[in-house]
Enzyme design. Structure first.
Site, PDB file in Angstrom:
ATOM      1  N   HIS A  99      -3.873  -9.584  -0.750  1.00  0.00           N
ATOM      2  CA  HIS A  99      -4.021  -8.171  -0.399  1.00  0.00           C
ATOM      3  C   HIS A  99      -4.903  -7.963   0.828  1.00  0.00           C
ATOM      4  O   HIS A  99      -4.521  -7.277   1.775  1.00  0.00           O
ATOM      5  CB  HIS A  99      -4.568  -7.364  -1.569  1.00  0.00           C
ATOM      6  CG  HIS A  99      -4.600  -5.886  -1.290  1.00  0.00           C
ATOM      7  ND1 HIS A  99      -3.449  -5.151  -1.070  1.00  0.00           N
ATOM      8  CD2 HIS A  99      -5.628  -5.010  -1.147  1.00  0.00           C
ATOM      9  CE1 HIS A  99      -3.765  -3.895  -0.825  1.00  0.00           C
ATOM     10  NE2 HIS A  99      -5.081  -3.781  -0.854  1.00  0.00           N
ATOM     11  N   ASN A 132      -6.870  -3.739  -4.358  1.00  0.00           N
ATOM     12  CA  ASN A 132      -8.112  -3.122  -4.839  1.00  0.00           C
ATOM     13  C   ASN A 132      -7.865  -1.854  -5.647  1.00  0.00           C
ATOM     14  O   ASN A 132      -8.636  -1.508  -6.538  1.00  0.00           O
ATOM     15  CB  ASN A 132      -9.049  -2.817  -3.664  1.00  0.00           C
ATOM     16  CG  ASN A 132      -8.421  -1.946  -2.604  1.00  0.00           C
ATOM     17  OD1 ASN A 132      -7.423  -2.333  -1.990  1.00  0.00           O
ATOM     18  ND2 ASN A 132      -8.985  -0.772  -2.352  1.00  0.00           N
ATOM     19  N   ASP A 155       0.832  -1.208   0.000  1.00  0.00           N
ATOM     20  CA  ASP A 155       0.000   0.000   0.000  1.00  0.00           C
ATOM     21  C   ASP A 155       0.868   1.260   0.000  1.00  0.00           C
ATOM     22  O   ASP A 155       0.686   2.160   0.808  1.00  0.00           O
ATOM     23  CB  ASP A 155      -0.944  -0.007   1.208  1.00  0.00           C
ATOM     24  CG  ASP A 155      -1.878  -1.206   1.211  1.00  0.00           C
ATOM     25  OD1 ASP A 155      -3.081  -1.018   1.035  1.00  0.00           O
ATOM     26  OD2 ASP A 155      -1.388  -2.343   1.374  1.00  0.00           O
ATOM     27  N   HIS A 182     -11.538  -1.920   7.045  1.00  0.00           N
ATOM     28  CA  HIS A 182     -11.644  -3.116   6.193  1.00  0.00           C
ATOM     29  C   HIS A 182     -11.900  -4.384   7.009  1.00  0.00           C
ATOM     30  O   HIS A 182     -11.478  -5.482   6.621  1.00  0.00           O
ATOM     31  CB  HIS A 182     -10.381  -3.300   5.350  1.00  0.00           C
ATOM     32  CG  HIS A 182     -10.138  -2.191   4.373  1.00  0.00           C
ATOM     33  ND1 HIS A 182     -11.116  -1.704   3.550  1.00  0.00           N
ATOM     34  CD2 HIS A 182      -9.016  -1.478   4.078  1.00  0.00           C
ATOM     35  CE1 HIS A 182     -10.613  -0.731   2.790  1.00  0.00           C
ATOM     36  NE2 HIS A 182      -9.345  -0.564   3.096  1.00  0.00           N
ATOM     37  N   HIS A 229      -3.734  -3.787   2.499  1.00  0.00           N
ATOM     38  CA  HIS A 229      -5.100  -3.275   2.555  1.00  0.00           C
ATOM     39  C   HIS A 229      -5.387  -2.411   3.776  1.00  0.00           C
ATOM     40  O   HIS A 229      -5.875  -1.287   3.648  1.00  0.00           O
ATOM     41  CB  HIS A 229      -6.082  -4.438   2.460  1.00  0.00           C
ATOM     42  CG  HIS A 229      -7.451  -4.059   2.000  1.00  0.00           C
ATOM     43  ND1 HIS A 229      -7.682  -3.100   1.035  1.00  0.00           N
ATOM     44  CD2 HIS A 229      -8.681  -4.521   2.369  1.00  0.00           C
ATOM     45  CE1 HIS A 229      -8.980  -2.996   0.824  1.00  0.00           C
ATOM     46  NE2 HIS A 229      -9.614  -3.834   1.620  1.00  0.00           N
ATOM     47  N   VAL A 230      -5.114  -2.916   4.961  1.00  0.00           N
ATOM     48  CA  VAL A 230      -5.282  -2.143   6.189  1.00  0.00           C
ATOM     49  C   VAL A 230      -4.015  -1.321   6.393  1.00  0.00           C
ATOM     50  O   VAL A 230      -2.921  -1.873   6.466  1.00  0.00           O
ATOM     51  CB  VAL A 230      -5.536  -3.051   7.401  1.00  0.00           C
ATOM     52  CG1 VAL A 230      -5.632  -2.230   8.685  1.00  0.00           C
ATOM     53  CG2 VAL A 230      -6.800  -3.864   7.190  1.00  0.00           C
TER      54      VAL A 230
END
Length: 464
Positions: free
Chosen positions: A317, A232, A166, A327, A354-355
């Site tokens: 992810h 994403n 990320d 999330h 993701h987080v």
């Protein structure tokens, strides 16, 4: 009741209360508090986005592994003024003979954006543990870079991975990459767990931000392979502006050796590198029973020879175990589908992003539930992986700071800070892992643990 009896009863009640509270108490929630400040993308005229000088100079140069065993490299770059040559010249450090590899050319349109000329060239039949130089831009302005191939695959081959997720292109992103580059634990390749440029945060998914991101990270990824996972922010599905093909910019720009592992799509694949077998999964592609990704993983896991590659590592992810509100439980359906296999095949480590924070779990599983039995609490499981969320690269969306309380028992360590990690595979039994927050000195380790291999040394390596 006597004083002795009263004391005894109180002791029993106190013990009962304390024991009842234990399942709700997890590991460590770090006491470090990062200064609250907005994450801001670096402006387009930042020096890290600078276009290299010279007519049609290659830019956005990046490499990744190009086969299943580490004897090939995919070299990618972009030219702007004209297509130019897709040929790569390459030579071993101790050789005067220059070899040629011919690549291919592609480009794409996204709404009102047209990409430059995107080149991909696979260099094959390389020697292990060899430094190679390579040159791109033949016929116009040339640029020269280098990389070192990994050791031959083997059970006791040491190797060090960097771990980033990320990332984005903010000032914090730059700090993360700088921190990784100056870490005295020198990563030899990066396992990247998804969400690259965050171009989709801009109006009309401004693909100029794909270009700037690739120029930003070139200083690392042109010299050592980054192993790509799609997140994403790579989906770029925008029917409101007529863009209905998911992953269009990502798949045009970033190539992976998916066919070498029998995959039918570039979003899930595997590679061997040194003593590791790395499986990349796609959180945003179908994974239900009978789907291509499901069928591929079902056939892939039995192929892993732990006598050859003892360390079985999975990249995805969306995290399966996440105690942040951000999330929360988004990875639950994939966990339900695949977790029994991870336990059966003794996966060592699962890395996710993701987080936008950091978290490390204990070895846990939650595979007993069958709809009617009510057994739905994660339990300690020495055959299970450790789950690590490393989505703390520094992107424009900022940190995830709200955690579920109390800390779940499965959560060993968590902290809302930006950073990166390193994983040093020592031999078939031991690996040393460390997480590094951006606010510390380059050599400081904020979280460390020795991992014991699940196949060769299945003993307790919990830290709480």
């Amino acid at each position: 009741m006597s004083a002795l009896g009263t004391t005894f009863v109180l002791a029993i009640l106190t013990a009962a209360v304390l024991n009842a509270a234990v399942p709700c108490n997890g590991g460590v929630t770090s006491s470090f508090v990062r200064k609250v400040e907005k994450t801001v993308d670096m402006p387009l005229d930042s020096d890290v986005f600078k276009v290299p000088p010279g007519y049609n100079a290659p830019q956005q140069v990046h490499i990744t592994q190009g086969d299943h065993v580490g004897k090939a490299v995919i070299v990618s770059w972009v030219t702007v003024e004209e297509p130019g040559s897709s040929t790569v010249l390459y030579w071993a450090e101790k050789s005067a003979h220059k070899n040629k590899a011919k690549g291919s050319l592609t480009k794409y349109k996204f709404y009102n954006y047209t990409s430059g000329f995107i080149h991909h060239c696979t260099i094959r039949n390389l020697e292990h543990e060899t430094k190679y130089y390579y040159e791109v831009g033949i016929g116009n302005t040339t640029r020269t870079f280098w990389f070192t191939t990994p050791p031959e695959v083997g059970p006791d081959v040491p190797y060090t991975f960097g771990l980033i997720g990320d990332l984005g292109q903010t000032y914090d992103s730059n700090r993360t990459l700088t921190h990784y580059e100056h870490n005295p634990i020198k990563g030899q390749a990066v396992l990247f767990v998804g969400d690259l440029s965050y171009a989709d945060n801009y109006p009309n998914h401004d693909n100029v931000r794909w270009d700037t991101w690739a120029r930003f990270v070139e200083r690392s990824v042109a010299y050592q392979p980054w192993i790509w996972t799609a997140g994403n922010h790579e989906i770029d599905f925008a029917p409101e502006i007529g863009e209905t093909k998911p992953f269009k910019p990502y798949t045009h720009r970033y190539r992976v050796p998916f066919k070498a592992s029998g995959s039918t799509a570039p979003l899930w694949y595997s590679i061997k590198r040194a003593s590791a077998y790395i499986i990349v999964l796609s959180s945003y592609s179908a994974y239900g029973k009978y789907t291509p990704q499901y069928n591929w993983l079902e056939a892939e896991l039995p192929k892993v020879n732990r006598s050859e590659t003892p360390w079985l590592i999975v990249l995805t992810h969306s995290p399966w175990y996440n105690s942040y509100n951000y999330h929360y439980m988004e990875g639950e359906t994939m966990r339900v589908m695949f977790e029994p296999w991870f336990v059966e095949y003794k996966v060592d480590l699962v890395f996710a992003g993701h987080v936008h924070a950091y978290e490390r779990s204990e070895r846990v599983s939650n595979v007993a539930y069958n709809i009617v039995n009510g057994i739905c609490t994660p339990v300690n499981d020495e055959s299970a992986p450790v789950y690590i969320t490393i989505g703390d690269g520094g992107n424009i969306e900022g940190l995830a700071t709200i955690m579920t309380e109390p800390q779940p028992k499965y959560s060993a360590f968590r902290e809302a800070s930006f950073g990166h990690a390193t994983l040093e595979l020592k031999n078939r039994t031991h690996a040393y892992y460390s997480w590094h927050r951006n606010q510390d000195g380059f050599a400081v380790k904020a979280d460390t643990v020795w991992f014991f291999n699940r196949f060769w040394r299945q003993i307790d390596d919990s830290t709480t």
